[in-house]
Design a protein around this motif. Structure first.
Motif, short mmCIF file in Angstrom:
data_model
loop_
_atom_site.label_atom_id
_atom_site.label_comp_id
_atom_site.label_asym_id
_atom_site.label_seq_id
_atom_site.Cartn_x
_atom_site.Cartn_y
_atom_site.Cartn_z
N ASN A 1 0.83 -1.26 -0.05
CA ASN A 1 0.14 -0.04 0.12
C ASN A 1 0.80 1.19 -0.02
O ASN A 1 0.62 2.31 0.54
CB ASN A 1 -0.85 0.11 1.20
N LYS A 2 2.04 1.21 -0.52
CA LYS A 2 3.14 2.44 -0.49
C LYS A 2 3.12 2.81 -2.11
O LYS A 2 2.96 2.01 -3.04
CB LYS A 2 4.27 2.23 0.11
N THR A 3 3.55 4.15 -2.24
CA THR A 3 3.92 4.49 -3.43
C THR A 3 5.43 4.27 -3.56
O THR A 3 6.27 4.82 -2.67
CB THR A 3 3.76 6.02 -3.88
N VAL B 1 2.07 -2.87 -3.93
CA VAL B 1 1.99 -1.34 -3.83
C VAL B 1 0.79 -0.91 -3.98
O VAL B 1 -0.13 -1.28 -5.08
CB VAL B 1 3.26 -0.96 -4.78
N HIS B 2 0.77 0.37 -3.79
CA HIS B 2 -0.34 1.23 -3.95
C HIS B 2 -0.11 1.90 -5.41
O HIS B 2 -1.19 2.01 -6.21
CB HIS B 2 -0.65 2.36 -3.05
N ARG B 3 1.05 2.47 -5.65
CA ARG B 3 1.57 2.98 -7.02
C ARG B 3 3.12 2.74 -7.29
O ARG B 3 3.98 2.66 -6.23
CB ARG B 3 1.41 4.42 -6.83
N LEU C 1 6.23 3.78 -9.64
CA LEU C 1 6.95 4.46 -10.46
C LEU C 1 8.25 3.80 -10.80
O LEU C 1 8.93 3.31 -10.16
CB LEU C 1 7.02 5.81 -9.97
N ARG D 1 7.94 11.35 1.91
CA ARG D 1 6.52 11.82 1.11
C ARG D 1 6.33 13.19 0.87
O ARG D 1 5.89 13.53 -0.25
CB ARG D 1 5.57 11.25 2.05
N VAL E 1 5.94 10.13 -2.77
CA VAL E 1 6.82 8.89 -2.95
C VAL E 1 7.07 8.32 -1.35
O VAL E 1 7.71 9.25 -0.58
CB VAL E 1 7.98 9.08 -3.56
N ASP E 2 6.78 7.24 -1.11
CA ASP E 2 6.99 6.71 0.30
C ASP E 2 8.47 6.15 0.44
O ASP E 2 9.06 6.38 1.41
CB ASP E 2 6.02 5.70 0.42
#
Length: 557
Positions: A287-289, A310-312, A314, A358, A373-374
């Motif tokens: 659940n992190k970016t 993950v949530h997102r 990149l 973040r 971004v986490d």
């Protein structure tokens, strides 16, 4: 019929006699056309107990050399030795890998370390010594089973085509045990022990008077009863050395403005930025970016591993003019949820380091700014090759360095195609793919040093190899048909002239399997007809340094 058999026997005896006489003369004939050793090679060190080093040690033992195998880890496997332990955190910015160890003035020497000595915990001191490998739990090989197999041992018939790192690790350990080279082996053979695990080779230097190699060695042992670590230093002398340490020595951190400041950021006790060498499991990213810096093999495979959690996701990708096959393969293997962004220009300084990253701002080369971004994973490769670190007075060292100033030092022309170092062929590098070409290269080491094969002189090698060495290196990463043929021909010619066992190329079906596997693994970005040798050679000529493009990941971050 009987007469024909008798003729063959007589011919064989005659050839053996000629070969024995010529073998003895390898060390004596002052012919400028051949490399001449100062004295016979008897005692050989092998540095590294991965797939390459194990094969080299086994083949040298088979040819009656006195062999010592040194490995920093507790067990064999090399890069395929998986551990839940992670390496000590990478330096921000890069720390030169050739930094000299704290070698005692007088050797042999013994030291004992307690918790906290010199600012290090016992666990950190242990990890600093053996350097846990950059291997994650769910990693799978990027070559088929038929092309990822050591001689003398086999995978189960029902093993999948795409092997997990756990299966490969068991396979490598099986090979080590088969040849009595595992960490817990007690072999009945007389003589000094062959293997020395938990032992690092800290220095390699040549005694120019005695024409011997002197290795400075450091071994650590955890004394659980007294909660201490025992450190032992000593030296050993050898006639020849095989360096089989591999390219994954030290993590490479890119020189991006502000990266040192961001490297200090934490969320709780966990750093918000780390190198891919420390990646083990995907669950911690749930659940992190996540931002992956890189677009090569480790980046795409880690992306596939963490994608479902993950949530997102990149991925920062450099815009490079050339996209060789490995990079194209990697780009197509990113999961569909991946959002590709341009290269990072800078990290804006953080207000404080205790709240993670973040709220921090990341500036991209296209002028845009992003937040939210986490965590960041640097899939930016490792410090790689160099043959001339300063602490060896211009002689080769075991470490393959990666810093950019050193890259220009390493040239394929410094090595003969067998892996012997041209200026002094009593040292050799396992620079070939261990699963396929390692068995031929190991046999070449043994034949050259026992006198049943000859190396041309450095002057002759320069004439022979001019303009062709880099091509043969690059082919190792693909089908390597030309290299196979060259090795087989060279080894068999030497055996015919000087004695020795003949070898055969790999079964043709293995090559065909690899062709089809490559097409599937590249997600149809390469056609089967593109994998013929002339096509590969024409593609290679478009890249100035194709070997580095294929091996190193930092060009794609």
């Amino acid at each position: 019929m009987e007469l024909a058999k008798l003729s063959l026997v007589l011919l064989s005896i005659a050839l053996c006699a000629v070969a024995q006489a010529q073998s003895q003369n390898v060390f004596e004939e002052p012919q400028q056309a051949w490399t001449v050793f100062h004295h016979p090679i008897r005692r050989v060190a092998v540095v590294g107990a991965g797939p390459s080093g194990l094969q080299a040690a086994a083949k040298l033992i088979e040819h009656n050399f006195t062999v010592r195998l040194f490995e920093a880890a507790e067990h064999p496997g090399g890069i395929w030795h998986y551990s839940e332990e992670t390496p000590l955190r990478e330096a921000y910015p890069d720390k030169p890998i050739e930094h000299a160890a704290d070698i005692p003035i007088k050797i042999p020497a013994t030291r004992y370390y307690c918790e906290g000595d010199n600012g290090l915990t016992l666990d950190d001191r242990w990890r600093q010594h053996w350097r846990p490998r950059p291997m994650w739990d769910n990693l799978h090989a990027n070559s088929p089973k038929a092309s990822t197999e050591l001689p003398d041992v086999q995978y189960d018939r029902d093993a999948p085509w795409v092997l997990s790192q756990h299966a490969i690790q068991r396979h490598v350990r099986s090979y080590a045990s088969h040849h009595c080279l595992n960490s817990n082996d007690r072999c009945p053979a007389a003589g000094p022990p062959v293997v020395s695990y938990s032992t690092r080779v800290e220095k390699v230097e040549k005694d120019t008077k005695e024409h011997k190699w002197i290795l400075t060695l450091r071994r650590l042992e955890r004394l659980r009863e007294s909660n201490r670590i025992l450190e032992e230093w000593w030296t050993e002398t050898f006639d020849a050395v095989v360096l089989a340490t591999g390219p994954y020595v030290s993590a490479h951190v890119p020189d991006i403005e502000g990266i040192v400041d961001w490297s200090k950021a934490k969320e709780g006790e966990r750093y918000s930025m780390c190198h891919s060498q420390s990646y083990r499991h995907p669950e911690r990213y749930e659940n992190k970016t996540i931002l992956l810096v890189g677009a090569s093999i480790s980046a795409s495979e880690i992306a596939r591993d963490i994608g479902p959690f993950v949530h997102r996701l990149l991925a920062s990708v450099r815009d490079t003019p050339n996209r060789p096959g490995v990079r194209q393969r990697s780009l197509t293997r990113f999961p569909a949820i991946t959002e590709f962004i341009p290269e990072i220009a800078s990290f804006e300084p953080l207000q404080k380091h205790g709240d993670g990253i973040r709220k921090g701002k990341i500036h991209l080369v296209n002028g845009s700014v992003m937040q939210g971004v986490d965590e960041i994973i640097l899939a930016t490769g490792f410090q790689g090759y160099s043959l001339y670190p300063p602490n060896t007075s211009g002689l080769p060292l075991l470490h393959f360095l990666r810093s950019n100033p050193c890259r220009t030092t390493w040239r394929p022309q410094n090595l003969y195609f067998t892996g012997h170092w041209i200026p002094d062929s009593t040292i050799a590098y396992t620079n070939r793919r261990p699963w396929t070409l390692g068995r031929y290269q190991s046999y070449a080491f043994a034949k050259v040093w026992e006198g049943s094969a000859r190396l041309p002189s450095p002057e002759q090698i320069e004439k022979q190899e001019h303009g062709s060495a880099s091509r043969s290196y690059w082919l190792d990463m693909w089908l390597a048909e030309a290299v196979f043929r060259r090795f087989v021909s060279w080894l068999n010619d030497a055996s015919l002239e000087h004695g020795g066992r003949f070898v055969q190329p790999p079964p043709i079906e293995n090559l065909e399997l690899f062709r089809y596997y490559t097409v599937v693994h590249l997600n149809n970005t390469v056609r089967l007809e593109d994998l013929d040798m002339p096509s590969l050679l024409s593609k290679q000529s478009a890249t100035e340094d194709a070997w580095n493009e294929m091996v190193y990941e930092d060009a794609d971050w």
